[in-house]
Design a protein around this motif. Structure first.
Motif, mmCIF file in Angstrom:
data_model
loop_
_atom_site.group_PDB
_atom_site.id
_atom_site.type_symbol
_atom_site.label_atom_id
_atom_site.label_comp_id
_atom_site.label_asym_id
_atom_site.label_seq_id
_atom_site.Cartn_x
_atom_site.Cartn_y
_atom_site.Cartn_z
ATOM 1 N N LYS A 1 -5.504 -2.065 -7.259
ATOM 2 C CA LYS A 1 -5.823 -1.727 -5.875
ATOM 3 C C LYS A 1 -6.542 -2.855 -5.144
ATOM 4 O O LYS A 1 -6.449 -2.936 -3.907
ATOM 5 C CB LYS A 1 -6.647 -0.436 -5.818
ATOM 6 N N ALA A 2 -7.233 -3.742 -5.837
ATOM 7 C CA ALA A 2 -7.889 -4.867 -5.160
ATOM 8 C C ALA A 2 -6.864 -5.788 -4.498
ATOM 9 O O ALA A 2 -7.191 -6.513 -3.555
ATOM 10 C CB ALA A 2 -8.749 -5.648 -6.142
ATOM 11 N N ALA A 3 -5.610 -5.743 -4.989
ATOM 12 C CA ALA A 3 -4.532 -6.543 -4.391
ATOM 13 C C ALA A 3 -3.737 -5.748 -3.366
ATOM 14 O O ALA A 3 -2.780 -6.271 -2.796
ATOM 15 C CB ALA A 3 -3.606 -7.065 -5.494
ATOM 16 N N THR B 1 0.851 -1.182 0.000
ATOM 17 C CA THR B 1 0.000 0.000 0.000
ATOM 18 C C THR B 1 0.890 1.236 0.000
ATOM 19 O O THR B 1 2.129 1.129 0.040
ATOM 20 C CB THR B 1 -0.944 0.019 1.218
ATOM 21 N N HIS B 2 0.301 2.389 -0.067
ATOM 22 C CA HIS B 2 1.040 3.655 0.066
ATOM 23 C C HIS B 2 0.234 4.568 0.979
ATOM 24 O O HIS B 2 -0.959 4.345 1.208
ATOM 25 C CB HIS B 2 1.289 4.316 -1.299
ATOM 26 N N GLY C 1 -7.393 -1.956 -1.025
ATOM 27 C CA GLY C 1 -7.374 -0.590 -1.512
ATOM 28 C C GLY C 1 -8.559 0.247 -1.081
ATOM 29 O O GLY C 1 -8.792 1.330 -1.625
ATOM 30 N N GLU C 2 -9.316 -0.237 -0.068
ATOM 31 C CA GLU C 2 -10.473 0.517 0.406
ATOM 32 C C GLU C 2 -10.086 1.569 1.428
ATOM 33 O O GLU C 2 -10.842 2.508 1.686
ATOM 34 C CB GLU C 2 -11.500 -0.454 1.004
ATOM 35 N N THR C 3 -8.922 1.421 2.033
ATOM 36 C CA THR C 3 -8.403 2.405 2.978
ATOM 37 C C THR C 3 -6.888 2.409 2.884
ATOM 38 O O THR C 3 -6.284 1.427 2.434
ATOM 39 C CB THR C 3 -8.851 2.085 4.416
#
Length: 351
Positions: free
Chosen positions: A249-251, A200-201, A256-258
């Motif tokens: 983003k699903a990975a 993530t970032h 990738g929801e937050t």
């Protein structure tokens, strides 16, 4: 009988009241450009005994310690300047100066830590004093041939800010957990898909810089975006980044929801083994944070082969700074070989 003051007495009282009112006003400030034309000894003399307020990002204990415990005592001992660092960055600095300009107020800061978009906004609004930076004695140590130093996000410095450090964006990985990390943006995308939930970032400056790295890589390299801003190239490049995010983003961590709000939170996720990468706008931070016990001892920096964004950070003087001479002396000290060497030490800042 009522006492009626004579006309001369009334005039004296009015004169006295005006004198007191005028006496309460701050003395006219000397513009930085005017000070820049004086002999340096004159600037030092004007700076002695002043209190310089430095508005800067205060989010890193190592940086705070360098400024508060190393820089401040030395400018006090050598130049009689009391240096006080206060919180403020980016839009906060711009908004504060706009408010002060509208109010006609003396500045609440004498020096500001700025670069990039903030510098551009301050220059467009006429909120920086100058030019002055080229007049500093220690400016002779600045590499005037370096475009990374002499241009701030494609903007000419024009003497309105003085450099005091340089960094480069890097991913951070654990050499034990991930002994063979991806070394390009394309390889990173494949790694993310093969390791769902492990990348993530953050949502602040460092995360934005990561997305800028993706932007340039997907667009064929930074050379395709040089020569000034082009809205069509920017729109097409941005569309590629958004498409990249949508596909991957699903990975991401938590699908990738937050996202972690800042890089400190991302460091904690990495240290707790919730994700396998962190990131920093300082290529040496992996080592400094490992020494401090914040990151694992096996944390290492990773510079992607596509290239990553290098950045110089600067100090500027607001248009309404009250202690311009003191600010110039502090900026000059920050450029000294002594100060540069100290902050490059891994146990200090590694900047």
């Amino acid at each position: 009988m009522l006492f009626r003051p004579r006309r001369a007495s009334r005039l004296a009282w009015v004169t006295l009241a005006l004198g007191l009112a005028l006496g309460c006003r701050p003395a006219p400030r000397t513009p930085a450009a005017e000070l820049a034309r004086l002999p340096w000894d004159s600037v030092l003399a004007r700076a002695k005994g002043t209190t310089v307020v430095w508005r800067m990002w205060r989010g890193d204990p190592s940086i705070n310690a360098f400024v508060d415990q190393w820089v401040a005592p030395r400018v006090k001992e050598r130049h009689g300047i009391t240096l006080t660092a206060v919180e403020g960055q980016g839009p906060e600095i711009v908004n504060q100066l706009v408010v002060e300009r509208e109010a006609g107020a003396r500045g609440s800061a004498d020096l500001v830590w700025i670069n990039g978009e903030t510098f551009g906004n301050l220059r467009r609004e006429g909120l920086l004093d100058g030019p002055w930076a080229g007049s500093l004695p220690n400016a002779r140590y600045v590499d005037s041939a370096s475009p990374i130093i002499m241009r701030d996000f494609e903007q000419d410095l024009a003497g309105y800010e003085s450099p005091w450090g340089q960094v480069q964006f890097a991913l951070i990985y654990d050499s034990v957990r991930t002994p063979d990390p991806p070394r390009t943006v394309a390889a990173l995308a494949s790694w993310i898909q093969a390791h769902p939930g492990r990348f993530t970032h953050d949502q602040q400056f460092t995360g934005t810089t990561f997305l800028m790295t993706v932007f340039y890589a997907l667009g064929g390299g930074v050379q395709n975006y040089q020569g000034g801003f082009d809205s069509l190239r920017y729109e097409s490049g941005s569309a590629r980044v958004f498409d990249w995010l949508e596909r991957h983003k699903a990975a991401f961590w938590r699908k990738g929801e937050t996202y972690p709000p800042g890089v400190a939170e991302l460091h904690r996720l990495f240290a707790n083994r919730e994700v396998d990468f962190s990131m920093s706008y300082n290529q040496s931070e992996a080592l400094t944070k490992a020494r401090q016990g914040i990151l694992p001892a096996t944390a290492r920096p990773l510079l992607l082969q596509d290239g990553t964004i290098a950045n110089t950070h600067f100090v500027g003087i607001p248009f309404n700074a009250g202690e311009t001479a003191g600010a110039m002396v502090v900026a000059n000290f920050l450029l000294s070989p002594e100060a540069q060497l100290e902050k490059q030490k891994p146990e200090v800042w590694a900047d």
